[in-house]
Write an enzyme that holds these catalytic residues in place. Structure first.
Site, PDB file in Angstrom:
ATOM      1  N   GLN A 164     -12.022  -0.565   9.436  1.00 39.78           N
ATOM      2  CA  GLN A 164     -11.869   0.815   9.893  1.00 39.78           C
ATOM      3  C   GLN A 164     -13.236   1.483   9.945  1.00 39.78           C
ATOM      4  O   GLN A 164     -14.107   1.167   9.154  1.00 39.78           O
ATOM      5  CB  GLN A 164     -10.951   1.579   8.922  1.00 39.78           C
ATOM      6  CG  GLN A 164      -9.590   0.941   8.827  1.00 39.78           C
ATOM      7  CD  GLN A 164      -8.878   1.286   7.540  1.00 39.78           C
ATOM      8  OE1 GLN A 164      -9.481   1.763   6.591  1.00 39.78           O
ATOM      9  NE2 GLN A 164      -7.595   1.029   7.506  1.00 39.78           N
ATOM     10  N   HIS A 198     -10.194   1.073  -2.124  1.00 41.95           N
ATOM     11  CA  HIS A 198     -10.339   0.571  -0.755  1.00 41.95           C
ATOM     12  C   HIS A 198     -11.016  -0.791  -0.827  1.00 41.95           C
ATOM     13  O   HIS A 198     -12.068  -1.017  -0.234  1.00 41.95           O
ATOM     14  CB  HIS A 198     -11.157   1.569   0.086  1.00 41.95           C
ATOM     15  CG  HIS A 198     -10.554   1.808   1.429  1.00 41.95           C
ATOM     16  ND1 HIS A 198     -11.289   1.923   2.578  1.00 41.95           N
ATOM     17  CD2 HIS A 198      -9.265   1.927   1.808  1.00 41.95           C
ATOM     18  CE1 HIS A 198     -10.479   2.125   3.593  1.00 41.95           C
ATOM     19  NE2 HIS A 198      -9.244   2.125   3.158  1.00 41.95           N
ATOM     20  N   GLY A 225      -1.851   8.336  -9.606  1.00 43.25           N
ATOM     21  CA  GLY A 225      -2.371   6.982  -9.808  1.00 43.25           C
ATOM     22  C   GLY A 225      -2.142   6.135  -8.581  1.00 43.25           C
ATOM     23  O   GLY A 225      -1.502   6.555  -7.624  1.00 43.25           O
ATOM     24  N   SER A 246      -3.579  -1.617  -6.721  1.00 40.16           N
ATOM     25  CA  SER A 246      -4.017  -2.516  -5.654  1.00 40.16           C
ATOM     26  C   SER A 246      -3.880  -3.943  -6.153  1.00 40.16           C
ATOM     27  O   SER A 246      -4.438  -4.294  -7.194  1.00 40.16           O
ATOM     28  CB  SER A 246      -5.484  -2.208  -5.313  1.00 40.16           C
ATOM     29  OG  SER A 246      -6.047  -3.257  -4.554  1.00 40.16           O
ATOM     30  N   HIS A 272       0.825  -1.209   0.000  1.00 40.16           N
ATOM     31  CA  HIS A 272       0.000   0.000   0.000  1.00 40.16           C
ATOM     32  C   HIS A 272       0.859   1.258   0.000  1.00 40.16           C
ATOM     33  O   HIS A 272       0.557   2.231  -0.691  1.00 40.16           O
ATOM     34  CB  HIS A 272      -0.911  -0.011   1.234  1.00 40.16           C
ATOM     35  CG  HIS A 272      -1.959   1.046   1.206  1.00 40.16           C
ATOM     36  ND1 HIS A 272      -3.262   0.786   0.847  1.00 40.16           N
ATOM     37  CD2 HIS A 272      -1.911   2.366   1.474  1.00 40.16           C
ATOM     38  CE1 HIS A 272      -3.949   1.901   0.884  1.00 40.16           C
ATOM     39  NE2 HIS A 272      -3.158   2.871   1.278  1.00 40.16           N
ATOM     40  N   GLU A 275      -8.358   6.677  -5.239  1.00 38.31           N
ATOM     41  CA  GLU A 275      -7.811   5.598  -4.404  1.00 38.31           C
ATOM     42  C   GLU A 275      -8.694   4.370  -4.543  1.00 38.31           C
ATOM     43  O   GLU A 275      -9.842   4.466  -4.951  1.00 38.31           O
ATOM     44  CB  GLU A 275      -7.859   6.024  -2.926  1.00 38.31           C
ATOM     45  CG  GLU A 275      -6.644   6.781  -2.456  1.00 38.31           C
ATOM     46  CD  GLU A 275      -5.534   5.843  -2.011  1.00 38.31           C
ATOM     47  OE1 GLU A 275      -5.590   4.651  -2.350  1.00 38.31           O
ATOM     48  OE2 GLU A 275      -4.615   6.326  -1.348  1.00 38.31           O
ATOM     49  N   ARG A 294      -8.819  13.149   2.523  1.00 37.23           N
ATOM     50  CA  ARG A 294      -7.623  13.603   3.266  1.00 37.23           C
ATOM     51  C   ARG A 294      -6.412  13.725   2.344  1.00 37.23           C
ATOM     52  O   ARG A 294      -5.511  14.526   2.611  1.00 37.23           O
ATOM     53  CB  ARG A 294      -7.322  12.657   4.429  1.00 37.23           C
ATOM     54  CG  ARG A 294      -8.294  12.798   5.592  1.00 37.23           C
ATOM     55  CD  ARG A 294      -7.731  12.185   6.870  1.00 37.23           C
ATOM     56  NE  ARG A 294      -7.371  10.796   6.704  1.00 37.23           N
ATOM     57  CZ  ARG A 294      -8.233   9.783   6.688  1.00 37.23           C
ATOM     58  NH1 ARG A 294      -9.521  10.012   6.848  1.00 37.23           N
ATOM     59  NH2 ARG A 294      -7.817   8.541   6.531  1.00 37.23           N
TER      60      ARG A 294
END
Lengths: 152, 796
Positions: free
Chosen positions: B284, B133, B586, B589, B64, B131, B154
């Site tokens: 999370q 997730h 970019g 994953s 990551h 991103e 963020r």
């Protein structure tokens, strides 16, 4: 103290149809359901403080009703309570705790937010299977199914 | 087996087998070479490590944080030829950006997001980041999606000295809702994942007051066990706030949420396959209200120059954020100062916890009181964790106990990386000669109701895409506001404060995993072409398009996965060069695979999302997809080509056609430039790209969104010889779009596009019927309200 809040029946058809469809998708045909929001508030407050929290903070008077105990009139239905595990941060519960402090000038010890579902169906084991498929994630949730009275 | 504490105490003397045991017990996901490198480091300094040091190394070297697969060496073999890359990412994606060297790229590949110039007066930069997730959403969809959105916001808050978010994007891949496949224990059904992810994105974006306005949803059983959740955010930043530099002596200030046990090992989790032993600790939980307070503090403090640098606490928590900011200086951290949710946390847990909504600032000591005033006024919690030093060391303590004492150079440059094998075996193209007798109208109806084509309104309408008042071209378009848009256009006046400047920007995406199953190189070209074409359809300045790559793949230990990745990366390079569209940011994953109910590995298909931004000079002239006026002529731009490979038609008809027509990029660029000129001159009333479902679906969507019919002659289209009726109506060959041209401007339009493959198909009419003929033969005819009814099914 458990405060239960629900949408008045004349406004609740949409959310009920959605739940019926989700349960059907999980293989459980049901005829009637009801939905509630549950707030478990741990605090040494007098009962009228809880009534004020329910009426002024948690309920939209135009579209919703509340009860300071289990919602009345649904004893023939299965009642499903879904909560976050105690180890999981409850963001809604935290926000309600802060809001109670703003309303009453004193904060409860703990506040947790959950959901209540009332389901008219014939088989508890099939209901449990459907609930675990579409309504809970057992990594973060705990749930209970009762009939006729509230769990806990 | 010895417990991990015993193993830890004799770390420098452990055998390779014991190192692997220790790694598994601690959940680091380090490989054998990395464990050996860490061991060698402590042998050199002649002491045993403490757990916090190995945790720091595991976080910093995780997939990551380090992107060790994409930025590592690769040996690619195909058709008897071998090509070696020292750094696949730098030799493809970054190489194109460097070669293009666009002056309007203000910050690329060096910060939390890419930044391009925005507006006429060059006062603003536009930051964009997307991103994934995926792993957290597979375990807990709602929490995973929420924290994915929170994390990418963020990134925008942490780019430069902080940008103000103005747009959220969301793209998802799920297993088919009607899938009959038996799921392994603990795997959530796709409907549950879908609903949870949508609710998570909705709740976080809506509570933050950021419009979620651009995205897509793709269903394929390849994503049954590993959903993909791409979340993006764009924000505006003053150009004089883009540079940041930590100075020795600056205080390390953490603002926002408290630190808890939630999300520990999220970064290392991304380096592992998901299985039944996946820890719930990797889940999370997001708290949008805390992040909103953090946003408000940052914007005020930024404008008062109260800090020298900022970054977000994402994967790896304090360890990654402080390590990143202090990489060139060094840092001294006292963890006893951290504000905690749970006082029973071990020091190393405080150090690596991925509790959300925290930002790290580098604050000159003299400016702390002014910052504290803002933090207190916004009721935003904070703590001073320590200070940045000038000794190039990372020293972390909890009271008098050492949690980590490491050289920054080893931490950031010590990770070993071995050459990965990559192979690709192309499959032979097949185009069945046998004529297909499916009735065209039945096919069109099936396509419109297909989950990858039908309306997304039940998802989109859950998002507040109007908040901030700048969503000029909306995700749902047309007379009733329920047609499918190609791109959104944002007018960020709420940030610029200038209501006389009508400059805006468009955002869109391209995504084609079915093409990738046949040819990963062409998949990259298709995706870039689709993203750019979507921007064009709203009238954006595509010669200034900036793009982002987000690769998702299965285990890179499989040479075929790496082969597809290498080809797609080459495709990204070539497409960026041809379209003049630099990559500005970019993410990748990997390890998106799980064991199915029978215990077999179940990998996702190689998936590349291209996200694109381009300026819109005057948002008042932006174009939407719906037909506007009866009598206007309808034109098809681009050549319809043979092949149904990777199309939705092929999926429902199953003819075995895997021929895909290559993207002719030079021709596409020339075509798009002319179309944009026509749009700028006001010749084009509506435009819509031809993509999933082909020409017939595009025309249907334009018609029912405009509540107008059309009479069309498909024989007028520019097409390859021997193109079948099916290929003409439902083929998905690239670089095509349909335009409604203003009748009074038709002659000027034709003069402008002379020599280009832009041909008249017919005209818009009042009768609410879509009627398509080929010569004298009627291909299909149907009431647009019936077509719309099929398309507008509820997904949720």
């Amino acid at each position: 103290m458990l405060i239960e809040v629900w949408t008045k029946e004349k406004h609740s058809a949409g959310e009920e149809a959605g739940l019926i469809s989700r349960l059907a998708h999980a293989g459980l045909p049901v005829k009637a359901v009801r939905l509630s929001r549950l707030y478990k508030i741990e605090a040494p407050f007098p009962k009228n403080d809880f009534a004020r929290i329910a009426a002024e903070l948690l309920t939209d008077k135009i579209t919703e009703r509340y009860s300071l105990s289990v919602r009345p009139g649904l004893k023939k239905l299965y009642r499903v309570e879904v909560w976050l595990k105690n180890s999981v941060t409850d963001v809604v519960g935290e926000s309600v705790k802060e809001a109670i402090h703003d309303v009453l000038g004193k904060a409860p010890d703990n506040t947790r937010f959950g959901r209540g579902y009332y389901v008219a169906c014939g088989c508890e084991s099939r209901l449990k299977r459907a609930v675990s498929t579409v309504l809970v994630n057992e990594i973060v949730n705990v749930y209970g199914v009762t009939r006729g009275k509230a769990k806990g | 087996m010895a417990n991990f504490e015993t193993l830890l105490k004799k770390f420098t003397k452990l055998s390779p087998k014991e190192l692997v045991q220790l790694d598994k017990a601690c959940g680091w996901s380090l490989n054998a070479a990395e464990l050996t490198a860490a061991q060698a480091c402590f042998r050199r300094i002649r002491r045993e490590p403490v757990r916090g040091e190995l945790e720091t190394i595991a976080q910093t070297w995780s997939e990551h944080c380090k992107h060790k697969t994409f930025s590592g060496p690769v040996r690619f073999r195909s058709k008897g030829k071998t090509k070696r890359y020292k750094n696949l990412f730098k030799e493809t994606i970054v190489k194109a950006t460097k070669a293009l060297n666009k002056p309007w790229c203000l910050s690329v590949f060096k910060d939390n997001a890419g930044i391009v110039e925005f507006g006429k007066n060059k006062k603003w930069g536009l930051a964009f980041k997307v991103e994934t997730h995926n792993h957290p959403c597979a375990v807990e969809p709602y929490g995973g999606a929420e924290t994915g959105v929170g994390g990418v916001i963020r990134d925008i808050l942490g780019v430069g000295l902080g940008a103000k978010p103005v747009l959220n994007t969301d793209n998802f891949c799920f297993g088919r809702l009607a899938s009959k496949m038996k799921l392994p224990p603990r795997a959530l059904p796709p409907e549950r994942v879908f609903r949870g992810v949508v609710e998570g994105v909705r709740d976080y974006g809506n509570r933050m007051g950021i419009p979620t306005a651009s995205g897509g949803i793709y269903f394929d059983d390849g994503y049954l066990l590993n959903p993909l959740v791409y979340v993006g955010c764009a924000g505006l930043i003053p150009v004089n706030k883009i540079d940041k530099k930590v100075r020795p002596g600056d205080l390390i200030v953490s603002i926002g949420g408290r630190t808890g046990r939630d999300g520990i090992h999220g970064a290392t989790f991304s380096s592992a396959n998901i299985n039944s032993e996946t820890s719930p600790g990797a889940v999370q939980i997001g708290h949008a209200i805390n992040e909103k307070k953090t946003l408000d503090v940052l914007m005020k403090a930024r404008d008062l120059n109260l800090y020298d640098a900022v970054t977000d606490c994402g994967a790896g928590g304090f360890s990654s954020a402080v390590g990143e900011l202090g990489a060139e200086t060094g840092a001294r951290v006292r963890l006893e100062n951290a504000r905690l949710k749970d006082s029973a946390l071990e020091p190393w847990e405080i150090w690596v916890s991925e509790s959300q909504e925290r930002m790290i600032l580098a604050v000159p000591p003299g400016r702390l009181p002014a910052l504290e005033d803002i933090l207190n006024a916004e009721n935003c919690e904070y703590c001073v964790l320590g200070e940045f030093t000038c000794d190039a060391r990372l020293l972390v303590t909890f009271n008098n106990e050492t949690v980590a004492d490491l050289g920054m150079a080893f931490l950031h440059e010590g990770a070993p990386n071995h050459e990965k094998e990559a192979v690709f075996t192309p499959s032979a193209a097949r185009r069945p000669a046998k004529k297909n007798n499916r009735p065209h109208l039945r096919t069109l109806k099936e396509l419109l109701a297909h989950p990858n084509i039908c309306s997304r309104h039940s998802v989109i309408t859950q998002y507040d895409y109007e908040v901030q008042g700048g969503t000029v071209i909306k995700p749902l378009q047309g007379r009733s506001g329920d047609g499918p848009g190609d791109a959104v256009v944002i007018w960020p006046h709420s940030v610029t404060g200038d209501l006389n400047d009508f400059a805006g920007f468009a955002a869109a995406h391209g995504f084609n995993p079915p093409v990738g199953r046949i040819d990963p190189y062409q998949m990259a070209l298709y995706s870039v072409d689709e993203a750019v074409r979507n921007l064009l359809c709203v009238g954006a300045e595509v010669s200034k398009a900036a793009i982002l790559d987000n690769f998702c793949a299965a285990s890179p230990k499989n040479p075929e996965v790496m082969g597809g990745l290498a080809l797609a990366a080459e495709g990204c390079h070539d497409a960026a060069m041809a379209y003049g569209a630099p990559f500005i940011s970019g993410k990748d994953s990997f390890y998106n695979q799980s064991k199915d109910a029978a215990g077999r590995q179940y990998p996702i298909p190689l998936s590349l999302l291209i996200s694109a931004l381009a300026p819109v000079e005057d948002i008042r002239k932006a174009v939407t997809i719906n037909f506007k006026e009866a009598g206007n002529p309808v034109y098809l731009a681009g050549i319809s080509r043979k092949g149904l490979g990777g199309s939705v038609y092929e999926e429902i008809a199953g003819t075995g056609d895997n021929l895909i027509s290559a993207v002719l990029m030079k021709e596409a660029v020339r075509l798009y430039a002319a179309v944009l000129k026509a749009m700028k001159r006001g010749f084009v009333a509506a435009a819509h790209d031809v993509s999933q479902g082909g020409l017939a679906v595009t025309l249907s969507e334009m018609a029912f969104s405009g509540e107008l019919g059309a009479k069309l002659y498909a024989g007028g289209a520019a097409a390859e010889k021997e193109l079948s009726e099916t290929e003409l109506l439902f083929g998905e060959s690239p670089s095509r779009l349909v335009m409604e041209v203003v009748k009074e401007k038709e002659q000027e339009f034709l003069k402008l596009v002379k020599g280009l493959p832009i041909r008249k198909l017919g005209f818009v009419r009042l009768e609410p019927v879509l009627d398509i003929q080929l010569g004298d033969k009627r291909l299909l005819r149907e009431d647009i309200n019936i077509l719309k009814g099929l398309w507008k099914r509820e997904l949720l």
